[in-house]
Scaffold this active site. Structure first.
Site, PDB file in Angstrom:
ATOM      1  N   ARG A 196      37.631  43.140  49.328  1.00 31.52           N
ATOM      2  CA  ARG A 196      36.722  41.991  49.418  1.00 31.52           C
ATOM      3  C   ARG A 196      37.241  40.877  48.513  1.00 31.52           C
ATOM      4  O   ARG A 196      36.999  40.902  47.305  1.00 31.52           O
ATOM      5  CB  ARG A 196      35.305  42.399  49.014  1.00 31.52           C
ATOM      6  CG  ARG A 196      34.685  43.451  49.936  1.00 31.52           C
ATOM      7  CD  ARG A 196      33.344  43.916  49.377  1.00 31.52           C
ATOM      8  NE  ARG A 196      32.702  44.888  50.249  1.00 31.52           N
ATOM      9  CZ  ARG A 196      31.564  45.512  49.961  1.00 31.52           C
ATOM     10  NH1 ARG A 196      30.949  45.249  48.795  1.00 31.52           N
ATOM     11  NH2 ARG A 196      31.035  46.378  50.796  1.00 31.52           N
ATOM     12  N   ASP A 204      37.558  37.252  46.730  1.00 29.69           N
ATOM     13  CA  ASP A 204      36.572  36.306  46.213  1.00 29.69           C
ATOM     14  C   ASP A 204      36.737  34.931  46.852  1.00 29.69           C
ATOM     15  O   ASP A 204      37.718  34.657  47.550  1.00 29.69           O
ATOM     16  CB  ASP A 204      36.720  36.168  44.700  1.00 29.69           C
ATOM     17  CG  ASP A 204      36.287  37.409  43.946  1.00 29.69           C
ATOM     18  OD1 ASP A 204      35.496  38.197  44.494  1.00 29.69           O
ATOM     19  OD2 ASP A 204      36.757  37.598  42.801  1.00 29.69           O
ATOM     20  N   TYR A 215      49.150  42.437  45.796  1.00 32.60           N
ATOM     21  CA  TYR A 215      48.697  41.056  45.613  1.00 32.60           C
ATOM     22  C   TYR A 215      49.875  40.193  45.168  1.00 32.60           C
ATOM     23  O   TYR A 215      50.802  40.647  44.493  1.00 32.60           O
ATOM     24  CB  TYR A 215      47.593  40.971  44.562  1.00 32.60           C
ATOM     25  CG  TYR A 215      46.237  41.387  45.068  1.00 32.60           C
ATOM     26  CD1 TYR A 215      45.358  40.456  45.608  1.00 32.60           C
ATOM     27  CD2 TYR A 215      45.835  42.723  45.001  1.00 32.60           C
ATOM     28  CE1 TYR A 215      44.111  40.838  46.080  1.00 32.60           C
ATOM     29  CE2 TYR A 215      44.583  43.110  45.473  1.00 32.60           C
ATOM     30  CZ  TYR A 215      43.733  42.156  46.010  1.00 32.60           C
ATOM     31  OH  TYR A 215      42.500  42.545  46.471  1.00 32.60           O
ATOM     32  N   ARG A 247      43.618  38.354  38.498  1.00 38.55           N
ATOM     33  CA  ARG A 247      43.470  37.026  37.896  1.00 38.55           C
ATOM     34  C   ARG A 247      43.391  37.105  36.378  1.00 38.55           C
ATOM     35  O   ARG A 247      43.861  36.202  35.677  1.00 38.55           O
ATOM     36  CB  ARG A 247      42.240  36.334  38.481  1.00 38.55           C
ATOM     37  CG  ARG A 247      42.418  35.911  39.947  1.00 38.55           C
ATOM     38  CD  ARG A 247      41.102  35.486  40.569  1.00 38.55           C
ATOM     39  NE  ARG A 247      40.467  34.431  39.796  1.00 38.55           N
ATOM     40  CZ  ARG A 247      39.178  34.108  39.919  1.00 38.55           C
ATOM     41  NH1 ARG A 247      38.398  34.767  40.765  1.00 38.55           N
ATOM     42  NH2 ARG A 247      38.668  33.122  39.188  1.00 38.55           N
TER      43      ARG A 247
END
Length: 257
Positions: A50, A52, A111, A203
């Site tokens: 999921r 952001d 990622y 992040r």
């Protein structure tokens, strides 16, 4: 009901994240609306992760159950037609077993985070990268990143609203690549790989490593922050626009054929 795996690309800028919400536009909501144009709904799809608000997808994977058997190529084409003009594309589609699951069958997620060092604005990549004004020390960032690889308690790099049962994860890769762009400026690409991640973990890594690259933190402070197991020990959290869910891996690639 036949189950299909969908590989999805999307620009996360216009959306309040992947997950359907009441009110704001989401990627999941857009795909479910497109499915409803093909077969009566409501449709509920599940995804490998999921993302952001503002986070992009290069290789997001979702599953959809439909009433009739579709030829996968035709299903992808039909969905892309009904998704226009949204910045979402179904780049591959495959029929999968009824017990296959986009999230629970996955054994790796990858990622990519893009960070560009340039003082001038980036008019063609607004919302696609994180821009900083000065070049960074890539070797120092890699030295800090190396301290994060392995099996650790990542409480420091976990959002306060993370819903994971445990902060303990195994990070398989965190590589800092430097690319010279056509405009001559450096782009730093953070390649991150693990079976699963905590909320805001990538992040948090990148924001902390940027402080190392800028000279504000020595690399060893990253290890100290990890050992602290306290959120306040984390550096700033990088903005979402540079982050991409790059790929999801399975024991058997559903899109291989």
């Amino acid at each position: 009901m036949p189950r299909y795996a969908l590989k999805v690309e999307y620009d996360g800028g216009p959306y309040a994240g992947w997950q359907r919400q009441d009110g704001p536009a989401t990627v999941q909501g857009a795909i479910e609306a497109a499915l409803a144009r093909l077969e009566p709904g409501p449709h509920t799809i599940a995804a490998a992760g999921r993302t952001d608000a503002g986070v992009h997808g290069l290789g997001q994977v979702a599953q959809a159950d439909l009433a009739k058997a579709w030829e996968p190529f035709r299903l992808a084409e039909a969905l892309n037609y009904h998704l226009k003009p949204a910045p979402i594309a179904i780049v591959a589609c495959a029929r999968v077993a009824d017990d296959w699951h986009a999230r629970f069958s996955a054994n790796e997620r990858r990622y990519l985070f893009r960070l560009v060092a340039r003082r001038a604005p980036l008019p063609f990549e607004r919302g696609q990268v994180w821009k900083v004004n000065q070049p960074l020390d890539a070797a120092a960032m890699q030295a800090g990143a190396d301290l994060l690889v392995g099996h650790h308690d990542f409480t420091t790099f976990r959002s306060s609203i993370c819903q994971a049962d445990s902060p303990v994860k195994t990070l398989d890769e965190l590589t800092v690549e430097t690319v010279t762009r056509p405009d001559g400026y450096p782009e730093y690409r953070f390649h991150v790989r693990a079976r699963s991640f905590l909320h805001n973990q990538v992040r948090s890594f990148v924001g902390t490593l940027e402080r190392v690259g800028a000279g504000a933190w020595p690399p060893e402070r990253v290890g100290e922050a990890l050992a602290a197991r306290e959120r306040k020990a984390c550096g700033p959290v990088a903005p979402p626009q540079g982050l991409y869910l790059a790929a999801v891996k399975y024991p058997s690639d559903p899109f291989a054929d």
